[in-house]
Enzyme design. Structure first.
Site, short mmCIF file in Angstrom:
data_model
loop_
_atom_site.label_atom_id
_atom_site.label_comp_id
_atom_site.label_asym_id
_atom_site.label_seq_id
_atom_site.Cartn_x
_atom_site.Cartn_y
_atom_site.Cartn_z
N ASN A 1 7.19 2.75 -13.50
CA ASN A 1 6.14 3.55 -12.86
C ASN A 1 6.68 4.97 -12.71
O ASN A 1 7.50 5.24 -11.84
CB ASN A 1 5.80 2.95 -11.48
CG ASN A 1 4.85 3.85 -10.72
OD1 ASN A 1 4.18 4.71 -11.30
ND2 ASN A 1 4.77 3.66 -9.41
N LYS B 1 5.10 7.59 -11.77
CA LYS B 1 4.45 8.39 -10.71
C LYS B 1 4.07 9.77 -11.28
O LYS B 1 3.69 9.86 -12.44
CB LYS B 1 5.36 8.50 -9.50
CG LYS B 1 6.00 7.18 -9.11
CD LYS B 1 6.68 7.23 -7.79
CE LYS B 1 7.40 5.90 -7.57
NZ LYS B 1 7.81 5.69 -6.19
N HIS C 1 -0.73 0.54 -5.40
CA HIS C 1 0.64 0.97 -5.08
C HIS C 1 0.66 1.51 -3.66
O HIS C 1 -0.31 2.12 -3.20
CB HIS C 1 1.08 2.05 -6.08
CG HIS C 1 2.54 2.35 -5.98
ND1 HIS C 1 3.05 3.20 -5.02
CD2 HIS C 1 3.60 1.92 -6.71
CE1 HIS C 1 4.37 3.26 -5.17
NE2 HIS C 1 4.72 2.50 -6.19
N GLU D 1 1.95 4.02 -2.39
CA GLU D 1 1.69 5.47 -2.28
C GLU D 1 0.18 5.74 -2.33
O GLU D 1 -0.31 6.66 -1.68
CB GLU D 1 2.44 6.22 -3.39
CG GLU D 1 3.93 6.27 -3.10
CD GLU D 1 4.83 6.34 -4.33
OE1 GLU D 1 4.33 6.66 -5.43
OE2 GLU D 1 6.03 6.05 -4.19
N GLU E 1 6.33 -5.10 -3.30
CA GLU E 1 7.00 -3.81 -3.13
C GLU E 1 7.11 -3.48 -1.64
O GLU E 1 6.20 -2.86 -1.08
CB GLU E 1 6.21 -2.72 -3.85
CG GLU E 1 6.17 -2.89 -5.35
CD GLU E 1 6.26 -1.55 -6.05
OE1 GLU E 1 7.10 -1.41 -6.92
OE2 GLU E 1 5.52 -0.62 -5.69
N GLY F 1 11.72 4.19 -3.35
CA GLY F 1 12.21 5.57 -3.44
C GLY F 1 13.20 5.93 -2.34
O GLY F 1 13.53 7.10 -2.16
N SER G 1 13.66 0.43 -5.33
CA SER G 1 15.03 0.85 -5.60
C SER G 1 15.80 -0.10 -6.53
O SER G 1 16.99 -0.34 -6.35
CB SER G 1 15.80 1.06 -4.28
OG SER G 1 15.17 2.08 -3.52
C1 PEP Z 1 7.75 2.19 -7.37
O1 PEP Z 1 7.36 3.31 -7.55
O2 PEP Z 1 6.96 1.26 -7.51
C2 PEP Z 1 9.15 1.97 -6.99
C3 PEP Z 1 9.54 0.75 -6.75
O3 PEP Z 1 9.95 3.08 -6.90
P1 PEP Z 1 11.57 3.10 -6.79
O4 PEP Z 1 12.09 2.20 -7.88
O5 PEP Z 1 11.94 4.53 -7.01
O6 PEP Z 1 11.94 2.60 -5.44
#
Ligand code: PEP
Length: 243
Positions: free
Chosen positions: A4, A6, A88, A90, A160, A166, A206
């Site tokens: 992803n 973003k 997601h 976000e 998630e 992040g 992460s």
């Molecule tokens: C994501 O954007 O779905 C995500 C898990 O980001 P990150 O791997 O940076 O934590």
């Protein structure tokens, strides 16, 4: 293993990524990349013949009309996408996404023959208040409202935990396993054991080359949804190899 991106990478940067990406010839997992909308055609072109699917990061539930700034399922499919990320955190946090809008997008994605990757997960205060299961159950139930088994079996789920996205704070393999086993139990309760066993449940938050193996070794972790580490072709290739 789903990337992803973003709001990262221009068209030129997208081409550079795919040029630099060397994936193992024999892979144990499917590979999906979700670039920003503008870079989708370049990603589709660069991924051609490489067994890499391209995804949208969101979609609107109407197929066309006066919805300024939106992108529809048929548009993503016509551009060459096979998948779309829905709900997601976000989107939920910054753009007012709710379980009800997740549901509308999910129905629209399936109607456009896209494979939805439906994201669920608790915030840190929710975890600390002991609400992980209640949040996951609510998001799953609301997101999958009205779907029958034929529709549900075409979906991918992604756990998630919001506090791990992040932040560099990864869930322990045990935390991921516990939450994902619970999610699978929710799927089983609603759609039966066979469908639940066949559903891919990804972990996101992460994921990095140094923690991918221990996460993916968990019985209910079927893959990863990766933000930060997916922006670097070497790191992303290491995630695919580490699956
Ligand atoms: C994501 O954007 O779905 C995500 C898990 O980001 P990150 O791997 O940076 O934590």
């Amino acid at each position: 293993m789903a990337a992803n991106w973003k709001m990262h990478k221009t068209v030129a940067e997208t081409r550079e990524f795919f040029t630099a990406l060397t994936l193992p010839a024999a892979r144990a997992c499917a590979v999906v990349v979700a670039p920003p909308y503008l870079a989708i055609p370049a990603a589709v072109e660069a991924a051609r013949g490489r067994d890499i699917a391209i995804a949208g990061q969101n979609l609107y539930w109407e197929s066309k009309g006066a919805f300024t700034g939106e992108i529809s399922g048929p548009m993503l499919a016509a551009a060459g996408c096979g998948y779309v990320i829905i709900g997601h955190s976000e989107r939920r946090q910054y753009f007012g996404e709710t379980d009800a809008t997740v549901n509308r997008r999910l129905v629209a994605a399936l109607a456009a023959n896209l494979t939805p990757i439906v994201c669920v997960g608790e915030t840190l205060p929710e975890r600390e208040a002991g609400q992980v299961e209640a949040v996951l159950r609510r998001q799953f139930t609301g997101g999958f409202e009205g779907l029958d088994a034929t529709a549900a079996q075409r979906c991918v789920l992604a756990y998630e935990p919001v506090w791990a996205i992040g932040t560099g704070k990864v869930a322990t393999p045990e935390q991921a396993q516990q939450a994902q086993a619970f999610l699978r139990a929710c799927v089983q309760e609603r759609f039966g054991a066979e469908l639940a066993m066949g559903m891919s449940i990804l972990y996101g938050g992460s994921v990095k080359p140094d923690n991918v193996k221990s996460l993916m070794a968990q019985p209910d972790v079927d893959g990863g949804l990766v933000g930060g580490a997916s922006l670097d072709p070497v790191a992303f290739a290491a995630l695919v190899a580490g699956f």
